[in-house]
Scaffold this motif. Sequence first.
Motif, PDB file in Angstrom:
ATOM      1  N   SER A 176       6.864  46.205  54.558  1.00 44.42           N
ATOM      2  CA  SER A 176       7.012  47.615  54.205  1.00 44.42           C
ATOM      3  C   SER A 176       5.693  48.136  53.668  1.00 44.42           C
ATOM      4  CB  SER A 176       8.124  47.807  53.160  1.00 44.42           C
ATOM      5  OG  SER A 176       7.820  47.085  51.975  1.00 44.42           O
ATOM      6  N   LYS A 178       3.461  49.834  51.015  1.00 45.43           N
ATOM      7  CA  LYS A 178       3.408  50.086  49.576  1.00 45.43           C
ATOM      8  C   LYS A 178       2.511  51.275  49.263  1.00 45.43           C
ATOM      9  CE  LYS A 178       3.825  49.437  45.126  1.00 45.43           C
ATOM     10  NZ  LYS A 178       5.075  49.765  44.410  1.00 45.43           N
ATOM     11  N   TYR A 179       1.455  51.459  50.074  1.00 43.38           N
ATOM     12  CA  TYR A 179       0.488  52.517  49.776  1.00 43.38           C
ATOM     13  C   TYR A 179      -0.147  53.026  51.060  1.00 43.38           C
ATOM     14  CZ  TYR A 179      -3.937  54.654  48.393  1.00 43.38           C
ATOM     15  OH  TYR A 179      -4.989  55.513  48.258  1.00 43.38           O
ATOM     16  N   LYS A 192       3.232  45.163  52.527  1.00 43.69           N
ATOM     17  CA  LYS A 192       3.769  43.950  51.911  1.00 43.69           C
ATOM     18  C   LYS A 192       3.811  42.813  52.934  1.00 43.69           C
ATOM     19  CE  LYS A 192       8.204  43.336  51.119  1.00 43.69           C
ATOM     20  NZ  LYS A 192       8.456  41.953  51.631  1.00 43.69           N
ATOM     21  N   THR A 197       6.774  38.970  47.886  1.00 45.33           N
ATOM     22  CA  THR A 197       7.007  40.240  47.205  1.00 45.33           C
ATOM     23  C   THR A 197       5.736  40.874  46.668  1.00 45.33           C
ATOM     24  OG1 THR A 197       9.194  39.452  46.573  1.00 45.33           O
ATOM     25  CG2 THR A 197       8.349  41.385  45.416  1.00 45.33           C
ATOM     26  N   TYR A 200      -0.041  41.578  49.413  1.00 43.58           N
ATOM     27  CA  TYR A 200      -0.208  42.748  50.276  1.00 43.58           C
ATOM     28  C   TYR A 200      -1.445  42.597  51.147  1.00 43.58           C
ATOM     29  CZ  TYR A 200       3.262  44.898  47.276  1.00 43.58           C
ATOM     30  OH  TYR A 200       4.419  45.162  46.601  1.00 43.58           O
ATOM     31  N   TYR A 235      10.097  48.496  41.243  1.00 46.88           N
ATOM     32  CA  TYR A 235       9.558  49.772  41.700  1.00 46.88           C
ATOM     33  C   TYR A 235       8.776  50.520  40.613  1.00 46.88           C
ATOM     34  CZ  TYR A 235      12.824  48.922  45.497  1.00 46.88           C
ATOM     35  OH  TYR A 235      13.497  48.356  46.538  1.00 46.88           O
ATOM     36  N   PHE A 239       0.385  51.906  42.765  1.00 45.38           N
ATOM     37  CA  PHE A 239      -0.598  51.126  43.520  1.00 45.38           C
ATOM     38  C   PHE A 239      -1.569  52.114  44.147  1.00 45.38           C
ATOM     39  CE2 PHE A 239      -2.367  48.790  47.013  1.00 45.38           C
ATOM     40  CZ  PHE A 239      -2.240  47.440  46.719  1.00 45.38           C
ATOM     41  N   GLY A 291       3.809  56.225  41.675  1.00 45.91           N
ATOM     42  CA  GLY A 291       2.604  56.003  42.463  1.00 45.91           C
ATOM     43  C   GLY A 291       1.764  57.252  42.655  1.00 45.91           C
TER      44      GLY A 291
END
Length: 321
Positions: A176, A178-179, A192, A197, A200, A235, A239, A291
């Motif tokens: 997924s 993240k940023y 990810k 977990t 990255y 969550y 990031f 974020g």
Amino acid sequence: MLSFTTPAPTLDVLNLDFLKQFKYFNIVRSCNGFLLCMSEPGAHYFVCNPITRDFTTLNNHPFGNRGAELYLAFDPSISPHYKVISVLQQLVYDKSVFVDDWVFNEYCFKTRSWSPGVSFRTKQLPGCHNAKGVYCNRAIYWCTNAEFSMYFDIDAMLLTKYWRMPLSNSEWVNRSIKYFGESGVRLHLAVKVAKQTFKYDIFELEENYSRWSLRHRVDLSPVRHMIMINGGSFYDWGFNIVRPVKEEKSMLVLVAIKQTLIVYDPLTSTKLCEIKMGPTAQSIKSSISLGKVFHYLENNALVEACTDKPDSTRQLCCAIL
């Protein structure tokens, strides 16, 4: 505001007291020293420059300010003028099915009005939403957990439906985003690692937009412990990727957890410094957990005219608001 021009990063609050006539407002976008903000109540938008301490308000959007996402485009090295583009995603009933229409409008500061919109019919792209675009080098980009995504050329007012993402459809399984953001006029993507977990992969889009390059794999496992001791969840941390200087290998990863900001070197996966936000955390911690981190460049250009003052020496920093 986190400054990288000092030997050790320092944290300060960006002074926006000249906007005190707006009782409540949120920063929506930042671009080369200008901020696009939305005031409450009424959801009125305005553009401001914290250095010259001036601002200009925008008239209401024809579709209503709450229905559209606004993007700020300002490239002083290309043009002294800035643009505000709105993006509205609508479901339209066509031939017994609902399809997506994307409507783009540009705000004209001379006439203080919105231009007639141009619309494009798009296929359903997973995870591609009008609010999640990123402005970079005269275009607004969206990313998605699929093999292709799209971008919008703000000068030609043209939507290019497909541009290749770094992974194929099959490679997105158990991964997924993240940023997704911009720094140093380059787009960056943090994905990810499957079944890992806090690991990255950091991708960077080549300068000629030909392909994504895998730059680093960063291990943020130490973040797990800090989240737990702060009583947060998976969550509750922000990031961000920053290029402090325009060197090819220069990159930093910022991780914000509650009242702490951590600066990582992704090349070695080591923590460079840890900064306690102190009293500022009470006003910004909710944004950090979502974020919402904005890059900021000091600029002496006037908001109203953008031509009265020459570009000044710019200081690269990251505004966390």
